[in-house]
Design a protein around this motif. Structure first.
Motif, PDB file in Angstrom:
ATOM      1  N   ASN A   1       0.814  -1.221   0.000  1.00  0.00           N
ATOM      2  CA  ASN A   1       0.000   0.000   0.000  1.00  0.00           C
ATOM      3  C   ASN A   1       0.842   1.264   0.000  1.00  0.00           C
ATOM      4  N   ARG A   2       1.990   1.217   0.647  1.00  0.00           N
ATOM      5  CA  ARG A   2       2.877   2.389   0.717  1.00  0.00           C
ATOM      6  C   ARG A   2       3.773   2.509  -0.514  1.00  0.00           C
ATOM      7  N   GLY A   3       3.830   1.465  -1.305  1.00  0.00           N
ATOM      8  CA  GLY A   3       4.659   1.495  -2.504  1.00  0.00           C
ATOM      9  C   GLY A   3       6.155   1.481  -2.221  1.00  0.00           C
ATOM     10  N   TRP A   4       6.534   0.995  -1.052  1.00  0.00           N
ATOM     11  CA  TRP A   4       7.943   1.004  -0.666  1.00  0.00           C
ATOM     12  C   TRP A   4       8.808   0.149  -1.573  1.00  0.00           C
ATOM     13  N   GLY A   5       8.254  -0.921  -2.114  1.00  0.00           N
ATOM     14  CA  GLY A   5       9.033  -1.811  -2.959  1.00  0.00           C
ATOM     15  C   GLY A   5       9.531  -1.171  -4.233  1.00  0.00           C
ATOM     16  N   SER A   6       8.862  -0.128  -4.680  1.00  0.00           N
ATOM     17  CA  SER A   6       9.258   0.513  -5.937  1.00  0.00           C
ATOM     18  C   SER A   6      10.171   1.724  -5.727  1.00  0.00           C
ATOM     19  N   LEU A   7      10.438   2.078  -4.487  1.00  0.00           N
ATOM     20  CA  LEU A   7      11.307   3.224  -4.209  1.00  0.00           C
ATOM     21  C   LEU A   7      12.779   2.843  -4.340  1.00  0.00           C
ATOM     22  N   PRO A   8      13.620   3.819  -4.696  1.00  0.00           N
ATOM     23  CA  PRO A   8      15.073   3.566  -4.638  1.00  0.00           C
ATOM     24  C   PRO A   8      15.467   3.210  -3.196  1.00  0.00           C
TER      25      PRO A   8
ATOM     26  N   ILE B   1      17.651   4.080  -0.825  1.00  0.00           N
ATOM     27  CA  ILE B   1      17.789   5.104   0.226  1.00  0.00           C
ATOM     28  C   ILE B   1      16.426   5.679   0.584  1.00  0.00           C
ATOM     29  N   GLU B   2      15.605   5.955  -0.416  1.00  0.00           N
ATOM     30  CA  GLU B   2      14.265   6.495  -0.155  1.00  0.00           C
ATOM     31  C   GLU B   2      13.382   5.482   0.555  1.00  0.00           C
ATOM     32  N   ARG B   3      13.561   4.206   0.226  1.00  0.00           N
ATOM     33  CA  ARG B   3      12.797   3.136   0.873  1.00  0.00           C
ATOM     34  C   ARG B   3      13.121   3.070   2.364  1.00  0.00           C
ATOM     35  N   VAL B   4      14.407   3.119   2.697  1.00  0.00           N
ATOM     36  CA  VAL B   4      14.821   3.084   4.100  1.00  0.00           C
ATOM     37  C   VAL B   4      14.271   4.303   4.837  1.00  0.00           C
ATOM     38  N   LYS B   5      14.378   5.474   4.225  1.00  0.00           N
ATOM     39  CA  LYS B   5      13.858   6.692   4.854  1.00  0.00           C
ATOM     40  C   LYS B   5      12.352   6.591   5.093  1.00  0.00           C
ATOM     41  N   ALA B   6      11.627   6.091   4.108  1.00  0.00           N
ATOM     42  CA  ALA B   6      10.170   5.976   4.241  1.00  0.00           C
ATOM     43  C   ALA B   6       9.782   5.008   5.359  1.00  0.00           C
ATOM     44  N   ILE B   7      10.476   3.887   5.432  1.00  0.00           N
ATOM     45  CA  ILE B   7      10.189   2.912   6.486  1.00  0.00           C
ATOM     46  C   ILE B   7      10.542   3.494   7.853  1.00  0.00           C
ATOM     47  N   TYR B   8      11.701   4.115   7.945  1.00  0.00           N
ATOM     48  CA  TYR B   8      12.123   4.746   9.201  1.00  0.00           C
ATOM     49  C   TYR B   8      11.103   5.791   9.650  1.00  0.00           C
ATOM     50  N   ASN B   9      10.714   6.671   8.733  1.00  0.00           N
ATOM     51  CA  ASN B   9       9.758   7.729   9.090  1.00  0.00           C
ATOM     52  C   ASN B   9       8.401   7.163   9.476  1.00  0.00           C
TER      53      ASN B   9
ATOM     54  N   LEU C   1      12.411  -3.720   7.055  1.00  0.00           N
ATOM     55  CA  LEU C   1      13.634  -3.688   6.247  1.00  0.00           C
ATOM     56  C   LEU C   1      13.908  -5.047   5.617  1.00  0.00           C
ATOM     57  N   ARG C   2      13.796  -6.103   6.395  1.00  0.00           N
ATOM     58  CA  ARG C   2      14.046  -7.442   5.850  1.00  0.00           C
ATOM     59  C   ARG C   2      13.027  -7.790   4.782  1.00  0.00           C
ATOM     60  N   ALA C   3      11.790  -7.388   4.974  1.00  0.00           N
ATOM     61  CA  ALA C   3      10.759  -7.659   3.972  1.00  0.00           C
ATOM     62  C   ALA C   3      11.088  -6.961   2.654  1.00  0.00           C
ATOM     63  N   CYS C   4      11.811  -5.861   2.737  1.00  0.00           N
ATOM     64  CA  CYS C   4      12.218  -5.105   1.546  1.00  0.00           C
ATOM     65  C   CYS C   4      13.644  -5.459   1.125  1.00  0.00           C
ATOM     66  N   ILE C   5      14.153  -6.608   1.579  1.00  0.00           N
ATOM     67  CA  ILE C   5      15.445  -7.155   1.219  1.00  0.00           C
ATOM     68  C   ILE C   5      16.625  -6.295   1.655  1.00  0.00           C
ATOM     69  N   PHE C   6      16.589  -5.878   2.884  1.00  0.00           N
ATOM     70  CA  PHE C   6      17.740  -5.212   3.479  1.00  0.00           C
ATOM     71  C   PHE C   6      18.234  -6.085   4.620  1.00  0.00           C
ATOM     72  N   HIS C   7      19.526  -6.197   4.764  1.00  0.00           N
ATOM     73  CA  HIS C   7      20.110  -6.933   5.875  1.00  0.00           C
ATOM     74  C   HIS C   7      19.928  -6.085   7.128  1.00  0.00           C
TER      75      HIS C   7
END
Length: 105
Positions: free
Chosen positions: A36-43, A45-53, A93-99
């Motif tokens: 719903n947030r579209g985080w998977g399609s973000l670059p 750095i922007e994905r991490v920022k969006a999840i953090y925020n 983060l892990r769901a979006c493939i970040f260690h």
């Protein structure tokens, strides 16, 4: 090795992508949020920022029933303190493939 320095243990980084009992990132509610947030399609750095925020601003401060609850429970509760917000953050983060790993300093 110099006196006072600790040996660093090398760990296979794939371990930081695995789902755990607490980091239940395959839960429907977590997958739906990411979609719903579209985080998977973000670059990245922007994905991490969006999840953090999201965790910082939209998950209110409050004490959950226990520090060892699942990330999906923190999301369902809509609140958490440092430990449980950290659990949700790592699961997202892990769901979006970040260690992601939580270590105490």
């Amino acid at each position: 090795m110099k006196k006072g320095l600790k040996e660093i243990k090398i760990v296979d980084s794939a371990v930081y992508l695995k789902e755990t009992k607490m980091l239940d990132f395959s839960a429907k509610s977590i997958r739906r949020l990411i979609e719903n947030r579209g985080w998977g399609s973000l670059p990245e750095i922007e994905r991490v920022k969006a999840i953090y925020n999201f965790v910082k601003d939209e998950i209110l401060f409050g004490y959950n029933v226990d520090d060892h609850i699942k990330a999906s429970r923190v999301l369902k509760d809509g609140y958490g303190q440092c430990n449980t917000k950290g659990t949700l953050f790592m699961a997202l983060l892990r769901a979006c493939i970040f260690h992601a790993v939580f270590t105490a300093l």
